[in-house]
Scaffold this motif. Sequence first.
Motif, PDB file in Angstrom:
ATOM      1  N   ARG A 148      43.156  44.164  41.534  1.00  0.00           N
ATOM      2  CA  ARG A 148      42.001  43.286  41.336  1.00  0.00           C
ATOM      3  C   ARG A 148      41.988  42.674  39.937  1.00  0.00           C
ATOM      4  N   ASP A 155      39.419  39.673  37.622  1.00  0.00           N
ATOM      5  CA  ASP A 155      38.173  38.899  37.640  1.00  0.00           C
ATOM      6  C   ASP A 155      38.433  37.503  37.083  1.00  0.00           C
ATOM      7  N   GLN A 192      38.382  38.384  41.958  1.00  0.00           N
ATOM      8  CA  GLN A 192      36.937  38.543  42.101  1.00  0.00           C
ATOM      9  C   GLN A 192      36.150  37.527  41.271  1.00  0.00           C
ATOM     10  N   GLU A 201      31.961  38.647  37.646  1.00  0.00           N
ATOM     11  CA  GLU A 201      31.909  40.038  37.167  1.00  0.00           C
ATOM     12  C   GLU A 201      30.796  40.242  36.149  1.00  0.00           C
ATOM     13  N   ALA A 244      31.568  41.778  42.627  1.00  0.00           N
ATOM     14  CA  ALA A 244      32.248  42.850  43.374  1.00  0.00           C
ATOM     15  C   ALA A 244      31.431  43.205  44.610  1.00  0.00           C
ATOM     16  N   PHE A 272      33.760  46.486  38.715  1.00  0.00           N
ATOM     17  CA  PHE A 272      34.844  47.098  39.495  1.00  0.00           C
ATOM     18  C   PHE A 272      34.406  48.494  39.965  1.00  0.00           C
ATOM     19  N   MET A 320      33.802  48.849  43.588  1.00  0.00           N
ATOM     20  CA  MET A 320      35.012  48.988  44.409  1.00  0.00           C
ATOM     21  C   MET A 320      35.519  50.425  44.326  1.00  0.00           C
TER      22      MET A 320
END
Length: 390
Positions: free
Chosen positions: A74, A76, A132, A135, A141, A334, A337
């Motif tokens: 991942r 951002d 993503q 953030e 997220a 994050f 996640m």
Amino acid sequence: MSTAELIAPLHAEMTAWRRDIHAHPELGFNESRTADLVARKLESFGLEVHRGVGRTGVVASLRAGSGHRSLGLRADMDALPITEANTFAHRSQHDGVMHACGHDGHTAMLLGAARYLAKTRRFSGVVHFIFQPAEEGLGGARAMIADGLFERFPCEAIFGMHNRPSLMVGRFAVRAGPMMAGGAFFDISVTGKGAHGARPEAGVDAALAAAQIAVSLQSIVARNVPPVQTAVLSVTRIHAGDAYNVIPQMATLGGTVRAFSRDVMALVEGAMRRVARGTAEAFGATAEVDFRESFAPTVNDAAEAEFAARICTELVGADNVDRQPRLIMASEDFSYMLERVPGCYINIGNGTGEGRCEVHNPSYDFNDAALPLGAAFFARLVEARLPAAA
Ligand SMILES: [Zn+2]
Ligand SMILES: [Zn+2]
């Protein structure tokens, strides 16, 4: 050739991508140009690209070999509402918006890893590249998760990375367990009874009750949170009254709470409700507490942190991997996640010196020297975790 050697020739290209994104920063959920740039690059590398996951998010999947195991990586993409102070050629072209947190670099590193892995395919399984949006406090997220991120793109583990100024380029930092704090914002409304400023006996002073609540709230971290754990409770706003001769009927307090576990966050929230209500009652007033979580604590899975540290060590040697970095009181989404899928969030050195100031500063710039190392981390992680059949 080693993965790092194979990625080195991509340095110039990753730098160009990074500077292009830096020059065209976009705020959370408005990353249309950035998302389009990312999606087009991924399509050109031959990945299966899904746009609009969590509004402006992009997910691309890459398959190799016959393996069915899958990983998520991942980055951002959003920028901040800051006016850039830098004067270099790739400075922001959008007034009042700036990549002051290095998400331009994170995006470029993950693109670099995708390009390398699509070309070499020295793994067996599926990699989901997760770009993503939003953030910086806007819930990107959670938007992706609500949009079915992990149902549509199942991952057995997930990894993310943030640059850290003050850590030298060529170094990583990673720890098991809590890495960054969870955060919440709160508002407390105190209601008393308005009266003439010269006749306090006729009213209930909401300002006095609010002032006492602000003081009493400080007992929570001091007296309720276990000393070996930690939390911050900051009252950052107090408003009451408009006139010199009126005892205010209403007062409001607001602020933020940070903690490294959901248990401590819940303990602080409960104590705040008790202190606010009880203190208000002692003055004959009432208090309503609105407590809103904005970030979960970022907590690394112990086994995944060990695995990530092994990859870092392979790339830069044990002396350049800080296994006990200081905890960061700031937050990172994050975390949401990581609450769904075990994984690890690591830091990569952004170095010190010119432009290497702290993130969210108008003079900040991501350090392009870190790009190949970040891309190599993601790439090696995939090759080691999803090995190609010998
Ligand atoms: Zn930031
Ligand atoms: Zn950031």
